[in-house]
Design an enzyme around this catalytic site. Structure first.
Site, PDB file in Angstrom:
ATOM      1  CG  HIS A  34     -71.371-104.015  24.567  1.00  0.00           C
ATOM      2  ND1 HIS A  34     -71.845-102.865  25.141  1.00  0.00           N
ATOM      3  CD2 HIS A  34     -71.334-104.928  25.558  1.00  0.00           C
ATOM      4  CE1 HIS A  34     -72.095-103.070  26.416  1.00  0.00           C
ATOM      5  NE2 HIS A  34     -71.782-104.327  26.702  1.00  0.00           N
TER       6      HIS A  34
ATOM      7  CE1 TYR B 198     -72.804 -94.757  22.134  1.00  0.00           C
ATOM      8  CE2 TYR B 198     -72.079 -92.495  22.418  1.00  0.00           C
ATOM      9  CZ  TYR B 198     -71.787 -93.835  22.309  1.00  0.00           C
ATOM     10  OH  TYR B 198     -70.479 -94.243  22.370  1.00  0.00           O
TER      11      TYR B 198
ATOM     12  N   PRO C 278     -65.323 -87.160  23.024  1.00  0.00           N
ATOM     13  CG  PRO C 278     -65.953 -87.230  25.265  1.00  0.00           C
ATOM     14  CD  PRO C 278     -65.482 -86.293  24.205  1.00  0.00           C
TER      15      PRO C 278
ATOM     16  CE  LYS D 289     -64.126 -94.857  16.373  1.00  0.00           C
ATOM     17  NZ  LYS D 289     -64.235 -96.233  16.799  1.00  0.00           N
TER      18      LYS D 289
ATOM     19  CE1 TYR E  84     -69.845 -95.817  19.498  1.00  0.00           C
ATOM     20  CE2 TYR E  84     -69.023 -98.047  19.866  1.00  0.00           C
ATOM     21  CZ  TYR E  84     -69.494 -96.848  20.370  1.00  0.00           C
ATOM     22  OH  TYR E  84     -69.612 -96.670  21.730  1.00  0.00           O
TER      23      TYR E  84
HETATM   24  P1  FAD Z   1     -52.688 -90.090  28.063  1.00  0.00           P
HETATM   25  O1  FAD Z   1     -53.551 -91.231  28.373  1.00  0.00           O
HETATM   26  O2  FAD Z   1     -53.074 -88.742  28.391  1.00  0.00           O
HETATM   27  O3  FAD Z   1     -51.249 -90.442  28.583  1.00  0.00           O
HETATM   28  C1  FAD Z   1     -50.220 -89.501  28.651  1.00  0.00           C
HETATM   29  C2  FAD Z   1     -49.329 -89.839  29.832  1.00  0.00           C
HETATM   30  O4  FAD Z   1     -48.226 -88.935  29.823  1.00  0.00           O
HETATM   31  C3  FAD Z   1     -50.025 -89.668  31.159  1.00  0.00           C
HETATM   32  O5  FAD Z   1     -49.844 -90.806  31.960  1.00  0.00           O
HETATM   33  C4  FAD Z   1     -49.373 -88.431  31.756  1.00  0.00           C
HETATM   34  O6  FAD Z   1     -49.312 -88.478  33.169  1.00  0.00           O
HETATM   35  C5  FAD Z   1     -47.995 -88.474  31.141  1.00  0.00           C
HETATM   36  N1  FAD Z   1     -47.342 -87.178  31.035  1.00  0.00           N
HETATM   37  C6  FAD Z   1     -47.889 -85.982  30.702  1.00  0.00           C
HETATM   38  N2  FAD Z   1     -46.970 -85.022  30.712  1.00  0.00           N
HETATM   39  C7  FAD Z   1     -45.801 -85.600  31.057  1.00  0.00           C
HETATM   40  C8  FAD Z   1     -44.490 -85.108  31.262  1.00  0.00           C
HETATM   41  N3  FAD Z   1     -44.204 -83.823  31.090  1.00  0.00           N
HETATM   42  N4  FAD Z   1     -43.545 -85.984  31.627  1.00  0.00           N
HETATM   43  C9  FAD Z   1     -43.831 -87.295  31.787  1.00  0.00           C
HETATM   44  N5  FAD Z   1     -45.056 -87.817  31.624  1.00  0.00           N
HETATM   45  C10 FAD Z   1     -46.024 -86.984  31.268  1.00  0.00           C
HETATM   46  N6  FAD Z   1     -61.713 -91.122  25.480  1.00  0.00           N
HETATM   47  C11 FAD Z   1     -62.765 -91.855  25.177  1.00  0.00           C
HETATM   48  O7  FAD Z   1     -62.757 -92.502  24.118  1.00  0.00           O
HETATM   49  N7  FAD Z   1     -63.837 -91.912  26.039  1.00  0.00           N
HETATM   50  C12 FAD Z   1     -63.854 -91.234  27.226  1.00  0.00           C
HETATM   51  O8  FAD Z   1     -64.809 -91.302  27.985  1.00  0.00           O
HETATM   52  C13 FAD Z   1     -62.758 -90.441  27.564  1.00  0.00           C
HETATM   53  N8  FAD Z   1     -62.728 -89.749  28.736  1.00  0.00           N
HETATM   54  C14 FAD Z   1     -61.642 -89.001  29.012  1.00  0.00           C
HETATM   55  C15 FAD Z   1     -61.604 -88.275  30.213  1.00  0.00           C
HETATM   56  C16 FAD Z   1     -60.515 -87.451  30.530  1.00  0.00           C
HETATM   57  C17 FAD Z   1     -60.504 -86.669  31.816  1.00  0.00           C
HETATM   58  C18 FAD Z   1     -59.429 -87.379  29.621  1.00  0.00           C
HETATM   59  C19 FAD Z   1     -58.231 -86.504  29.941  1.00  0.00           C
HETATM   60  C20 FAD Z   1     -59.464 -88.134  28.442  1.00  0.00           C
HETATM   61  C21 FAD Z   1     -60.558 -88.933  28.127  1.00  0.00           C
HETATM   62  N9  FAD Z   1     -60.630 -89.691  26.939  1.00  0.00           N
HETATM   63  C22 FAD Z   1     -61.686 -90.425  26.639  1.00  0.00           C
HETATM   64  C23 FAD Z   1     -59.562 -89.709  25.985  1.00  0.00           C
HETATM   65  C24 FAD Z   1     -58.654 -90.921  26.170  1.00  0.00           C
HETATM   66  O9  FAD Z   1     -58.580 -91.244  27.522  1.00  0.00           O
HETATM   67  C25 FAD Z   1     -57.310 -90.514  25.577  1.00  0.00           C
HETATM   68  O10 FAD Z   1     -57.505 -90.297  24.185  1.00  0.00           O
HETATM   69  C26 FAD Z   1     -56.194 -91.519  25.794  1.00  0.00           C
HETATM   70  O11 FAD Z   1     -55.872 -91.585  27.152  1.00  0.00           O
HETATM   71  C27 FAD Z   1     -54.979 -91.108  24.966  1.00  0.00           C
HETATM   72  O12 FAD Z   1     -53.864 -91.850  25.344  1.00  0.00           O
HETATM   73  P2  FAD Z   1     -52.427 -91.222  25.339  1.00  0.00           P
HETATM   74  O13 FAD Z   1     -51.520 -92.321  25.757  1.00  0.00           O
HETATM   75  O14 FAD Z   1     -52.185 -90.521  24.074  1.00  0.00           O
HETATM   76  O15 FAD Z   1     -52.445 -90.053  26.428  1.00  0.00           O
HETATM   77  C1  PHB Z   2     -67.225 -94.841  28.510  1.00  0.00           C
HETATM   78  O1  PHB Z   2     -67.634 -95.981  28.804  1.00  0.00           O
HETATM   79  O2  PHB Z   2     -66.557 -94.161  29.304  1.00  0.00           O
HETATM   80  C2  PHB Z   2     -67.557 -94.260  27.192  1.00  0.00           C
HETATM   81  C3  PHB Z   2     -68.284 -95.014  26.297  1.00  0.00           C
HETATM   82  C4  PHB Z   2     -68.602 -94.481  25.059  1.00  0.00           C
HETATM   83  C5  PHB Z   2     -68.205 -93.204  24.742  1.00  0.00           C
HETATM   84  C6  PHB Z   2     -67.461 -92.448  25.646  1.00  0.00           C
HETATM   85  C7  PHB Z   2     -67.148 -92.984  26.877  1.00  0.00           C
HETATM   86  O3  PHB Z   2     -68.548 -92.669  23.543  1.00  0.00           O
END
Ligand code: FAD
Ligand code: PHB
Length: 391
Positions: A72, A201, A293, A297, A385
């Site tokens: 996009h 948005y 979100p 980012k 962005y």
């Molecule tokens: P995570 O993806 O959280 O990975 C951490 C991993 O560690 C997980 O697999 C977990 O199971 C594991 N873990 C946790 N505790 C333990 C433990 N004690 N022992 C072993 N393993 C463990 N961001 C956006 O930009 N747009 C969105 O729409 C968006 N929606 C989201 C919706 C939800 C419900 C959540 C929770 C987050 C969302 N985010 C979104 C944020 C984005 O998904 C996260 O910023 C991203 O996943 C961060 O990656 P990470 O690897 O740091 O953490």
């Molecule tokens: C998504 O596609 O899940 C999404 C896109 C843009 C955002 C947040 C989530 O700012």
């Protein structure tokens, strides 16, 4: 068990780090509390910055993303019933973002890592870290009922916001900065072709709305809701009705409706810990910071952290120097705070706040008018962005 770097968590941060280290010949093992199918199906983010896309391609992990993802080059900001396009390509010298679901990224990272005989321990229970201030930190966990120990030189705490690594740092070391927002997002995935080919948005009197997508046939839609919203109060018809109201335009736009295949409520917060390191443990991704979100980012910031960490570890293992590792927190936090600022700004620009008065509303509309009519203001949005350059 022994390895050079023990990684807690198989999210984007942990898995990208594992690949970067493997590429540099640094041994590592990933411990994940959940099952492989669970992490491969969990619906989360969907927008990859150009830098994240480039990195996945450089690591040889981008083949499916390039085939199935959607590039996009702009987004629409919609307010007062009219849409205004922010043209990223024009404003940033050709940059864009890739729409490709986080769980698809996870599938690609896991399968490539296992194909290279990388070590990922799924369903690692009771994970805890110890001796993080010593030269020989250790991760303890239980697998199939058997207690195990992983000795390593360094630990990467990539275990998300609710993980155990951050809380294992002694009290008083970390400074926490946070902000809660008085709303959440109700998100749905629907078998309905997106009504526009770019993300929309919406700032509406009734609250924020976002139309995103996962494929040309599947829409991802969000509505601003109460932070503790009960899903049971939102049957599909009510969700569509509310979405249609918020997305409506003066020229009769309507969203394409279809069966809802997933729904959930996400809370919103801004959170940062400083520093992102203690002893031989480094925090990366959501374990160190959370952004609302609205700027898309979270995943991208997690990937940016582990790039810095991998570079520091490479320097250490190739020359014995610790300069980069010692600057890990400082380097990451510079980006983290800029991304916090942007995510907070997008959130404040587009949502209704519970204590908004008429002045706040007018100021918000004036800001939207400015962002969509001034090239300088639109460029600020666009360059953030698509992703700020890496240090
Ligand atoms: P995570 O993806 O959280 O990975 C951490 C991993 O560690 C997980 O697999 C977990 O199971 C594991 N873990 C946790 N505790 C333990 C433990 N004690 N022992 C072993 N393993 C463990 N961001 C956006 O930009 N747009 C969105 O729409 C968006 N929606 C989201 C919706 C939800 C419900 C959540 C929770 C987050 C969302 N985010 C979104 C944020 C984005 O998904 C996260 O910023 C991203 O996943 C961060 O990656 P990470 O690897 O740091 O953490
Ligand atoms: C998504 O596609 O899940 C999404 C896109 C843009 C955002 C947040 C989530 O700012």
């Amino acid at each position: 068990m022994k390895t050079q770097v023990g990684i807690v968590g198989a999210g984007p941060a942990g898995l990208v780090l594992s690949h970067l280290l493997a590429q540099a010949g640094i041994s590592n093992a990933v411990l994940e509390m959940h099952t492989r199918p669970y992490i491969e199906e969990r619906v989360r983010a969907g927008v990859l910055e150009q830098g994240t896309v480039d990195l996945l391609n450089e690591l040889g992990l981008g083949e499916r993303m390039m085939r199935q993802g959607l590039m996009h080059y702009g987004i629409e900001l919609r307010f007062e019933g009219r849409g205004h396009r922010i043209d990223f390509a024009d404003l940033t010298g050709g940059k864009g973002v890739m729409i490709y679901a986080q769980h698809e990224v996870i599938k690609d990272l896991v399968s490539a890592r296992l194909a290279m005989e990388g070590e990922i321990v799924f369903e690692a229970r009771e994970v805890c870290v110890d001796r993080i201030e010593s030269e020989k930190p250790v991760i303890r966990f239980v697998k199939n009922g058997v207690a195990q120990e992983l000795e390593c030189n360094f630990i990467a705490g990539c275990d998300g916001f609710h993980g155990i690594c951050r809380d294992s740092i002694p009290k008083g070391v970390l400074k926490i900065h946070d902000r809660d927002y008085p709303f959440g997002w109700l998100g749905i995935l629907a078998e309905a072709p997106p009504a526009s080919h770019e993300l929309i948005y919406v700032n509406h009197e009734r609250g924020f709305g976002l139309m995103s997508m996962r494929s040309p046939k599947v829409s991802r839609l969000y509505l601003q809701c109460k932070p503790d919203e009960e899903l049971s109060e939102w049957p599909d018809e009510r969700i569509w009705e509310e979405l249609q109201k918020r997305f409506s335009t003066r020229d009769g736009f309507s969203l394409t409706e279809g069966p809802v295949i997933q729904k959930g409520v996400t809370g919103m917060r801004s959170f940062v810990v400083e520093p992102m390191q203690f002893g031989r443990m480094f925090l990366a991704g959501d374990s160190a910071h959370i952004v609302p979100p609205t700027g898309a980012k979270g995943l991208n910031l997690a990937v940016a952290d582990v790039r810095v960490l991998a570079a520091g570890l490479k320097e250490f293992y190739s020359s014995g120097k610790r300069e980069l590792l010692e600057r890990y927190s400082e380097i990451c936090l510079r980006r983290v705070w800029k991304v916090q600022r942007f995510s907070w700004w997008m959130t404040s620009l587009l949502h209704r706040f519970s204590n908004d008065n008429e002045f706040d509303r007018r100021r918000q509309l004036a800001e939207l008018d400015y962002v969509t009519s001034s090239r300088a203001a639109a460029t600020t949005l666009a360059e953030n962005y698509v992703g700020l350059p890496l240090e």
